[in-house]
Design a protein around this motif. Structure first.
Motif, PDB file in Angstrom:
ATOM      1  N   LEU A  96       0.944  -1.078  -0.206  1.00 15.65           N
ATOM      2  CA  LEU A  96       0.072   0.400   0.134  1.00 15.65           C
ATOM      3  C   LEU A  96       1.128   1.155  -0.314  1.00 15.65           C
ATOM      4  O   LEU A  96       0.537   2.131  -1.277  1.00 15.65           O
ATOM      5  CB  LEU A  96      -1.005  -0.151   1.253  1.00 15.65           C
ATOM      6  CG  LEU A  96      -2.544  -0.590   1.198  1.00 15.65           C
ATOM      7  CD1 LEU A  96      -2.940  -0.816   2.760  1.00 15.65           C
ATOM      8  CD2 LEU A  96      -3.148  -0.393   0.081  1.00 15.65           C
ATOM      9  N   PHE A  97       1.649   0.692   0.921  1.00 16.42           N
ATOM     10  CA  PHE A  97       2.411   2.444   0.485  1.00 16.42           C
ATOM     11  C   PHE A  97       3.400   2.784  -0.979  1.00 16.42           C
ATOM     12  O   PHE A  97       3.492   3.903  -0.482  1.00 16.42           O
ATOM     13  CB  PHE A  97       4.033   1.546   1.797  1.00 16.42           C
ATOM     14  CG  PHE A  97       5.255   3.424   1.968  1.00 16.42           C
ATOM     15  CD1 PHE A  97       4.642   4.572   1.820  1.00 16.42           C
ATOM     16  CD2 PHE A  97       5.922   2.089   0.810  1.00 16.42           C
ATOM     17  CE1 PHE A  97       6.076   4.980   1.377  1.00 16.42           C
ATOM     18  CE2 PHE A  97       7.246   3.677   0.730  1.00 16.42           C
ATOM     19  CZ  PHE A  97       7.256   4.642   1.391  1.00 16.42           C
ATOM     20  N   ALA A  98       3.808   1.622  -1.096  1.00 18.71           N
ATOM     21  CA  ALA A  98       4.901   1.893  -3.299  1.00 18.71           C
ATOM     22  C   ALA A  98       3.550   2.178  -3.382  1.00 18.71           C
ATOM     23  O   ALA A  98       4.028   3.222  -4.179  1.00 18.71           O
ATOM     24  CB  ALA A  98       4.743   0.253  -3.282  1.00 18.71           C
ATOM     25  N   VAL A  99       2.583   1.794  -3.621  1.00 15.28           N
ATOM     26  CA  VAL A  99       0.997   2.530  -4.957  1.00 15.28           C
ATOM     27  C   VAL A  99       0.764   4.048  -3.975  1.00 15.28           C
ATOM     28  O   VAL A  99       0.643   4.372  -5.781  1.00 15.28           O
ATOM     29  CB  VAL A  99       0.015   1.646  -4.227  1.00 15.28           C
ATOM     30  CG1 VAL A  99      -1.087   2.081  -5.141  1.00 15.28           C
ATOM     31  CG2 VAL A  99      -0.172  -0.130  -4.864  1.00 15.28           C
ATOM     32  N   GLY A 100       1.029   3.478  -2.930  1.00 16.01           N
ATOM     33  CA  GLY A 100       0.761   5.312  -2.913  1.00 16.01           C
ATOM     34  C   GLY A 100       1.951   5.823  -3.209  1.00 16.01           C
ATOM     35  O   GLY A 100       1.335   7.479  -3.311  1.00 16.01           O
ATOM     36  N   TYR A 101       2.833   6.249  -2.763  1.00 11.25           N
ATOM     37  CA  TYR A 101       4.084   6.308  -2.905  1.00 11.25           C
ATOM     38  C   TYR A 101       4.049   6.530  -4.508  1.00 11.25           C
ATOM     39  O   TYR A 101       4.602   8.172  -5.267  1.00 11.25           O
ATOM     40  CB  TYR A 101       5.479   6.435  -2.331  1.00 11.25           C
ATOM     41  CG  TYR A 101       6.370   7.255  -2.229  1.00 11.25           C
ATOM     42  CD1 TYR A 101       6.402   8.161  -1.382  1.00 11.25           C
ATOM     43  CD2 TYR A 101       7.230   7.163  -3.265  1.00 11.25           C
ATOM     44  CE1 TYR A 101       7.634   9.143  -1.743  1.00 11.25           C
ATOM     45  CE2 TYR A 101       8.514   8.086  -3.269  1.00 11.25           C
ATOM     46  CZ  TYR A 101       8.395   9.681  -2.387  1.00 11.25           C
ATOM     47  OH  TYR A 101       9.623  10.420  -2.688  1.00 11.25           O
ATOM     48  N   LEU A 102       4.085   5.715  -5.407  1.00  7.02           N
ATOM     49  CA  LEU A 102       4.153   5.899  -6.982  1.00  7.02           C
ATOM     50  C   LEU A 102       3.186   6.805  -7.820  1.00  7.02           C
ATOM     51  O   LEU A 102       3.271   7.448  -8.464  1.00  7.02           O
ATOM     52  CB  LEU A 102       4.189   4.339  -7.321  1.00  7.02           C
ATOM     53  CG  LEU A 102       5.329   3.508  -7.006  1.00  7.02           C
ATOM     54  CD1 LEU A 102       5.613   2.141  -8.061  1.00  7.02           C
ATOM     55  CD2 LEU A 102       6.555   4.013  -8.035  1.00  7.02           C
ATOM     56  N   SER A 109      -2.984  13.389  -1.533  1.00 11.10           N
ATOM     57  CA  SER A 109      -3.713  11.986  -1.757  1.00 11.10           C
ATOM     58  C   SER A 109      -3.382  10.885  -1.854  1.00 11.10           C
ATOM     59  O   SER A 109      -3.393   9.991  -1.933  1.00 11.10           O
ATOM     60  CB  SER A 109      -3.692  12.694  -3.502  1.00 11.10           C
ATOM     61  OG  SER A 109      -4.650  13.308  -4.048  1.00 11.10           O
ATOM     62  N   ASN A 110      -1.602  11.189  -0.584  1.00  7.06           N
ATOM     63  CA  ASN A 110      -0.822   9.845  -0.472  1.00  7.06           C
ATOM     64  C   ASN A 110      -2.029   9.602   1.001  1.00  7.06           C
ATOM     65  O   ASN A 110      -1.436   9.905   1.928  1.00  7.06           O
ATOM     66  CB  ASN A 110      -0.458   9.673  -0.208  1.00  7.06           C
ATOM     67  CG  ASN A 110       0.336   8.641  -0.015  1.00  7.06           C
ATOM     68  OD1 ASN A 110       0.950   7.238   0.813  1.00  7.06           O
ATOM     69  ND2 ASN A 110       2.013   8.332  -0.520  1.00  7.06           N
ATOM     70  N   TRP A 111      -2.299   8.085   0.826  1.00  7.64           N
ATOM     71  CA  TRP A 111      -3.313   7.936   2.203  1.00  7.64           C
ATOM     72  C   TRP A 111      -2.301   7.813   3.432  1.00  7.64           C
ATOM     73  O   TRP A 111      -2.585   7.993   4.437  1.00  7.64           O
ATOM     74  CB  TRP A 111      -4.014   6.347   2.116  1.00  7.64           C
ATOM     75  CG  TRP A 111      -3.250   5.684   1.544  1.00  7.64           C
ATOM     76  CD1 TRP A 111      -2.415   4.819   1.244  1.00  7.64           C
ATOM     77  CD2 TRP A 111      -3.673   5.221  -0.444  1.00  7.64           C
ATOM     78  NE1 TRP A 111      -1.927   3.546   0.093  1.00  7.64           N
ATOM     79  CE2 TRP A 111      -2.520   3.966  -0.759  1.00  7.64           C
ATOM     80  CE3 TRP A 111      -4.582   6.203  -1.047  1.00  7.64           C
ATOM     81  CZ2 TRP A 111      -2.422   4.131  -1.920  1.00  7.64           C
ATOM     82  CZ3 TRP A 111      -3.774   5.304  -2.310  1.00  7.64           C
ATOM     83  CH2 TRP A 111      -3.368   4.741  -2.969  1.00  7.64           C
ATOM     84  N   LEU A 203     -11.092   5.426  -3.550  1.00  8.64           N
ATOM     85  CA  LEU A 203     -11.719   3.832  -4.183  1.00  8.64           C
ATOM     86  C   LEU A 203     -10.159   3.400  -4.014  1.00  8.64           C
ATOM     87  O   LEU A 203     -10.346   1.873  -3.557  1.00  8.64           O
ATOM     88  CB  LEU A 203     -11.785   3.644  -5.634  1.00  8.64           C
ATOM     89  CG  LEU A 203     -13.121   4.907  -5.297  1.00  8.64           C
ATOM     90  CD1 LEU A 203     -13.239   5.412  -7.215  1.00  8.64           C
ATOM     91  CD2 LEU A 203     -13.469   4.163  -5.041  1.00  8.64           C
ATOM     92  N   LEU A 204      -8.870   3.826  -4.040  1.00  7.37           N
ATOM     93  CA  LEU A 204      -7.423   2.865  -4.544  1.00  7.37           C
ATOM     94  C   LEU A 204      -8.041   2.708  -2.587  1.00  7.37           C
ATOM     95  O   LEU A 204      -7.346   1.023  -1.762  1.00  7.37           O
ATOM     96  CB  LEU A 204      -6.883   3.668  -4.740  1.00  7.37           C
ATOM     97  CG  LEU A 204      -6.634   3.639  -6.068  1.00  7.37           C
ATOM     98  CD1 LEU A 204      -5.572   4.420  -6.206  1.00  7.37           C
ATOM     99  CD2 LEU A 204      -6.244   2.095  -7.082  1.00  7.37           C
ATOM    100  N   TRP A 205      -7.921   3.022  -1.831  1.00  8.83           N
ATOM    101  CA  TRP A 205      -7.249   3.540  -0.673  1.00  8.83           C
ATOM    102  C   TRP A 205      -8.208   2.088   0.239  1.00  8.83           C
ATOM    103  O   TRP A 205      -8.577   0.816   0.780  1.00  8.83           O
ATOM    104  CB  TRP A 205      -8.142   4.212   0.143  1.00  8.83           C
ATOM    105  CG  TRP A 205      -8.078   4.334   1.716  1.00  8.83           C
ATOM    106  CD1 TRP A 205      -9.452   4.475   2.729  1.00  8.83           C
ATOM    107  CD2 TRP A 205      -6.739   3.755   2.607  1.00  8.83           C
ATOM    108  NE1 TRP A 205      -8.610   4.777   3.458  1.00  8.83           N
ATOM    109  CE2 TRP A 205      -7.203   4.183   3.759  1.00  8.83           C
ATOM    110  CE3 TRP A 205      -5.336   3.026   2.977  1.00  8.83           C
ATOM    111  CZ2 TRP A 205      -6.320   3.479   4.970  1.00  8.83           C
ATOM    112  CZ3 TRP A 205      -4.870   3.095   3.659  1.00  8.83           C
ATOM    113  CH2 TRP A 205      -4.902   3.080   5.326  1.00  8.83           C
ATOM    114  N   VAL A 206     -10.552   2.459  -0.460  1.00  8.19           N
ATOM    115  CA  VAL A 206     -11.073   1.039  -0.130  1.00  8.19           C
ATOM    116  C   VAL A 206     -10.841  -0.501  -0.173  1.00  8.19           C
ATOM    117  O   VAL A 206     -10.292  -1.099   0.193  1.00  8.19           O
ATOM    118  CB  VAL A 206     -12.278   1.227  -0.172  1.00  8.19           C
ATOM    119  CG1 VAL A 206     -13.592   0.474  -0.194  1.00  8.19           C
ATOM    120  CG2 VAL A 206     -12.581   2.320   0.498  1.00  8.19           C
ATOM    121  N   VAL A 207     -10.022  -0.264  -1.353  1.00 13.80           N
ATOM    122  CA  VAL A 207      -9.856  -2.050  -1.948  1.00 13.80           C
ATOM    123  C   VAL A 207      -8.868  -2.166  -1.643  1.00 13.80           C
ATOM    124  O   VAL A 207      -8.099  -3.897  -1.120  1.00 13.80           O
ATOM    125  CB  VAL A 207      -9.490  -1.530  -3.636  1.00 13.80           C
ATOM    126  CG1 VAL A 207      -8.387  -2.776  -4.464  1.00 13.80           C
ATOM    127  CG2 VAL A 207     -10.829  -1.373  -4.615  1.00 13.80           C
TER     128      VAL A 207
END
Length: 248
Positions: A96-102, A109-111, A203-207
């Motif tokens: 989740l960190f990698a997706v948010g940072y990328l 907008s990064n959770w 939506l990405l965070w919920v997934v």
């Protein structure tokens, strides 16, 4: 129909089924959602500790000894999987960190960036002070929400749903409820004195939270105990806190 999972007192008015699970979800998640939003606005997070404590106590209030064993309050059948569960929690948090940072680097907008805002970390902390704060937040993060949320979501709620709907539907509803509840932590964000809803990031965070719940459920199954889910949740939290303190 009288069930053996509930204490005798509750057996006269309640059944251990999906209705009971739904009542618990509404009774806990709705006020929790509002409390988290209020805390994000005011900066006072004391109420979150209260709701986590209540979540942890609910199985002991409603369930018999047999019911508590049914939801997973028992010794693990595989001690090795406690460690594996902890590592899996770290793995899903890292993903989740990698997706948010990328996607969003250090923006709100990064959770993890937004959640980290609630920690009120000073930018000019010394290395020693940062370590002290990290340890405090890590210990807290590995205890309160893992115990409270796992006893509630993967524990009493999941088991009551499973009793009448089956494992697959229970997993779906449990995980979706867990994910949507965490929209209060990120998705509805309070920035610059006003509320905003970040559609795609949320939506990405919920997934991500849905997938995380599936990992916790699997860890519970592999250990035969809620300790597996708690260990995985603790691994997730300590990893998230590490990224917030040292990588963002």
């Amino acid at each position: 129909m009288v069930t053996t999972e509930l204490r005798f007192t509750w057996n006269r008015v309640l059944q251990f089924n999906w209705v009971f699970g739904l009542i618990l979800l509404l009774a806990v998640c709705v006020p929790r959602f509002w409390m988290v939003l209020q805390a994000n606005e005011t900066g006072d997070y004391s109420s979150i500790g209260i709701i986590m404590t209540v979540s942890a106590l609910i199985p002991f209030i409603f369930l018999s000894k047999e019911g508590r064993r049914e939801i997973g309050i028992k010794k693990p059948k595989s001690k090795a999987w406690i460690l594996y569960s902890f590592l899996l929690g770290i793995a899903i948090s890292t993903l989740l960190f990698a997706v948010g940072y990328l996607l969003y680097t250090n923006s709100m907008s990064n959770w993890y960036v937004y959640i980290g805002k609630s920690y009120h970390i000073s930018a000019d902390l010394t290395a020693q002070d940062r370590l002290i704060y990290f340890v405090i937040f890590a210990v807290t993060g590995m205890c309160f929400s893992p115990i409270g949320e796992e006893l509630f979501f993967r524990g009493i709620v999941h088991a009551s749903l499973r009793a009448s709907l089956g494992e697959n539907k229970a997993t779906l509803i449990d995980s979706l409820s867990f994910a949507l509840t965490h929209l209060a932590h990120f998705g509805f964000v309070y920035l610059f004195g006003r509320w905003q809803f970040l559609l795609v990031p949320s939506l990405l965070w919920v997934v991500g939270m849905f997938m995380t719940s599936l990992v916790f459920i699997q860890c519970k199954k592999m250990t035969g105990s809620l300790l597996g889910a708690i260990a995985s949740h603790a691994g997730f939290n300590v990893s998230m806190i590490y990224f917030i303190f040292y990588q963002l």
